[in-house]
Design an enzyme around this catalytic site. Structure first.
Site, PDB file in Angstrom:
ATOM      1  N   LYS A 111      -3.116  -4.425  -3.046  1.00 28.02           N
ATOM      2  CA  LYS A 111      -2.788  -3.206  -3.798  1.00 28.02           C
ATOM      3  C   LYS A 111      -3.930  -2.871  -4.763  1.00 28.02           C
ATOM      4  O   LYS A 111      -4.326  -1.709  -4.902  1.00 28.02           O
ATOM      5  CB  LYS A 111      -1.470  -3.400  -4.570  1.00 28.02           C
ATOM      6  CG  LYS A 111      -0.246  -3.349  -3.675  1.00 28.02           C
ATOM      7  CD  LYS A 111       1.025  -3.829  -4.375  1.00 28.02           C
ATOM      8  CE  LYS A 111       2.159  -3.943  -3.346  1.00 28.02           C
ATOM      9  NZ  LYS A 111       3.375  -4.561  -3.864  1.00 28.02           N
ATOM     10  N   ASP A 167       7.349   2.277  -7.431  1.00 26.55           N
ATOM     11  CA  ASP A 167       7.977   1.594  -6.295  1.00 26.55           C
ATOM     12  C   ASP A 167       9.259   2.321  -5.863  1.00 26.55           C
ATOM     13  O   ASP A 167       9.799   2.057  -4.789  1.00 26.55           O
ATOM     14  CB  ASP A 167       8.341   0.151  -6.685  1.00 26.55           C
ATOM     15  CG  ASP A 167       7.441  -0.878  -6.032  1.00 26.55           C
ATOM     16  OD1 ASP A 167       6.822  -0.539  -5.002  1.00 26.55           O
ATOM     17  OD2 ASP A 167       7.374  -2.006  -6.536  1.00 26.55           O
ATOM     18  N   GLN A 195       5.925  -7.116  -8.802  1.00 20.12           N
ATOM     19  CA  GLN A 195       5.925  -7.756  -7.484  1.00 20.12           C
ATOM     20  C   GLN A 195       7.146  -8.669  -7.341  1.00 20.12           C
ATOM     21  O   GLN A 195       7.394  -9.522  -8.184  1.00 20.12           O
ATOM     22  CB  GLN A 195       4.617  -8.560  -7.310  1.00 20.12           C
ATOM     23  CG  GLN A 195       4.457  -9.179  -5.941  1.00 20.12           C
ATOM     24  CD  GLN A 195       4.342  -8.140  -4.817  1.00 20.12           C
ATOM     25  OE1 GLN A 195       3.641  -7.151  -4.939  1.00 20.12           O
ATOM     26  NE2 GLN A 195       5.062  -8.361  -3.723  1.00 20.12           N
TER      27      GLN A 195
END
Ligand code: NAP
Length: 293
Positions: A55, A122, A99
């Site tokens: 990422k 997200d 994460q």
């Protein structure tokens, strides 16, 4: 039997990255700062670290500022939530991701709800999930967003089609089913899970079959209608005798299923590359305040 069209996620993802890169270059030319994406990670899980690294790398490739906040496994839930407060209040952070998975002593649902919905690139926050359900502007979860983008960019007809989604997870299957049923996609959707009866028959009725169940080669040719579009979300590392010691495969038994499809995504190189690109797209939207005024 068909000669299926391969849905090349790598090529489509690269095209979108070029589009984002050129938009960021224009921002910089006009004297503005670049978008800033932060990844937060707890612990030393190898797969999580490598996702975060990827990422970070791809953020930098499109010209974003990219930061990684790394915390030891011993961080308390309270301290962790305070860090998120800091990110929520930092006006130079446009979006951030936490994460997953988190260590067991940190409540994941509490953490997701603590992210400022405006920075929730997200798309996991209940506010964004709710907005998506109501067809309001929202950050869409990266993997389903990536799949919708693949379908749109390939020009695949969805209106009135039967779509079967295999798997009902919060981050893939459930939002996928919502998005495919929304105005614009206009599919008639069946969402399947481990208690679904007559699964093979249900799948066989799918014009579009999206497999996200986390079981290698689960979808076999007897589950697929002739001419169906098959999207494989699964990612599995299977040990073998190769130099690498493993190969990567999906939830679909590709070699047997592909000859029966009109379109199919490979693994790797199908859905996977789209997930990070969707995160980048969401970050650019956050920077431009496109979702929330
Ligand atoms: P998950 O949370 O484990 O959910 C799996 C779902 O499959 C559950 O809803 C489960 O049903 C259902 N299921 C399991 N066995 C089944 C069976 N025999 N018949 C019917 N349904 C069954 O998985 P996930 O997080 O959605 O991920 C799915 C796969 O996608 C994994 O391989 C993951 O690695 C991959 N993935 C890839 C990307 C990407 O970027 N390409 C992103 C995310 C995930 P119940 O709800 O009844 O238990």
């Amino acid at each position: 039997m068909n000669n299926p069209i391969l849905i090349d996620g790598k090529v489509i993802a690269q095209t979108i990255k070029e589009e984002i890169k050129s938009e960021v270059a224009q921002l910089l030319d006009s004297g503005k700062r670049p978008p800033h994406l932060v990844a937060v990670i707890v612990g030393n899980d190898g797969a999580s670290l490598s996702y975060v690294k990827s990422k970070e790398k791809q953020s930098q490739e499109v010209g974003f500022t990219s930061s990684v906040y790394k915390f030891p496994e011993s961080i308390s839930e309270k301290e962790f939530l305070e860090t998120l407060d800091f990110l929520n209040n930092d006006s130079e952070v446009d979006g951030y991701i936490v994460q997953l998975p988190l260590p067991k002593h940190i409540n994941t649902k509490k953490v997701i709800a603590h992210v400022d919905p405006k920075k929730d690139v997200d798309g996991f926050h209940p506010a964004n999930a709710g907005r998506m359900l109501l067809s309001m502007p929202s950050y869409l979860p990266a993997t389903p967003y990536g799949i919708v983008t693949l379908i749109e960019r390939m020009g695949i007809e969805t209106s009135g089609k039967n779509c079967v989604v295999l798997g009902r997870s919060d981050i893939v299957g459930t939002p996928m089913a919502v998005l495919m049923s929304r105005k614009g996609m206009d599919c008639t959707v069946t969402l399947c899970h481990s208690k679904t009866a007559n699964l093979k028959d249900v799948c066989k009725n799918a014009d579009i079959l999206i497999a996200a169940i986390g079981k290698p080669h689960f979808v076999t040719e007897d589950m697929v209608k002739e001419g169906a579009v098959v999207i494989d979300v699964g990612i599995h590392r299977i040990e073998d005798n190769s130099e690498k010691g493993y190969y990567v495969t999906g939830d679909v038994d590709y070699n047997k299923v592909a000859p029966h499809c009109s379109y199919i995504t490979p693994v790797p190189g199908g859905v996977g590359p789209m997930t990070i690109v969707s995160l980048l797209t969401n970050t650019l939207k956050a920077y431009k305040h496109e979702i929330y005024e």
